[in-house]
Scaffold this motif. Sequence first.
Motif, short mmCIF file in Angstrom:
data_model
loop_
_atom_site.label_atom_id
_atom_site.label_comp_id
_atom_site.label_asym_id
_atom_site.label_seq_id
_atom_site.Cartn_x
_atom_site.Cartn_y
_atom_site.Cartn_z
N ARG A 299 1.99 14.84 23.08
CA ARG A 299 2.48 13.90 22.26
C ARG A 299 3.87 14.11 21.51
NH1 ARG A 299 -2.84 15.78 22.17
NH2 ARG A 299 -4.58 14.02 21.93
N TYR B 289 9.69 7.15 16.16
CA TYR B 289 8.36 6.51 16.97
C TYR B 289 7.89 7.75 17.40
CZ TYR B 289 11.94 2.47 17.41
OH TYR B 289 12.75 1.59 17.14
N SER C 235 4.90 8.64 20.58
CA SER C 235 4.68 8.41 21.82
C SER C 235 3.64 9.36 22.35
CB SER C 235 5.74 8.55 23.02
OG SER C 235 6.54 9.61 23.24
N LYS D 5 2.08 10.71 26.18
CA LYS D 5 1.90 10.71 27.69
C LYS D 5 0.65 11.00 28.07
CE LYS D 5 4.34 12.68 31.69
NZ LYS D 5 5.13 13.43 32.27
N HIS E 255 3.01 6.19 29.79
CA HIS E 255 3.43 6.68 28.59
C HIS E 255 3.38 5.65 27.58
CE1 HIS E 255 6.54 9.85 27.34
NE2 HIS E 255 5.94 9.71 26.20
N TYR E 256 2.63 5.89 26.41
CA TYR E 256 2.18 5.14 25.33
C TYR E 256 3.39 5.20 24.13
CZ TYR E 256 -2.14 4.62 27.66
OH TYR E 256 -3.41 4.30 28.29
N TRP E 257 3.93 3.95 23.76
CA TRP E 257 4.88 3.87 22.64
C TRP E 257 4.08 3.38 21.52
CZ3 TRP E 257 9.52 6.77 22.53
CH2 TRP E 257 9.79 7.32 23.41
#
Length: 114
Positions: free
Chosen positions: A33, A93, A95, A97, A102-104
Amino acid sequence: VQLQASGGGLVQAGGSLRLSCAASGRINGISVRNWHRQAPGKEREWVASIYNGGSTKYADSVKGRFTISRDNAKNTLYLQMNSLKPEDTAVYYCSIKGAWRHYWGRGTQVTVSS
């Protein structure tokens, strides 16, 4: 799954803020993270990471001032920011993984006045 960052705001130099990043659902196979930031006119830069085992890493510019942590029960990532400097002004931001992607999250603005 969506990530929502919050906690940004306007603070004087030397002050503190705590950012939060809440995930709307479960993400499988999380390995790391992260927090990143993007200052006006600059490229996005990495700030801090917390790995699945709990180890952490920080950019030299924030080491000793910022602390990344997580609450697995709340599915939330945090960034405690102390001794803030005007050069910390940026959109922050988060994010995550996961196993497949990969989430943002959308950013939260942090402004540090001198």
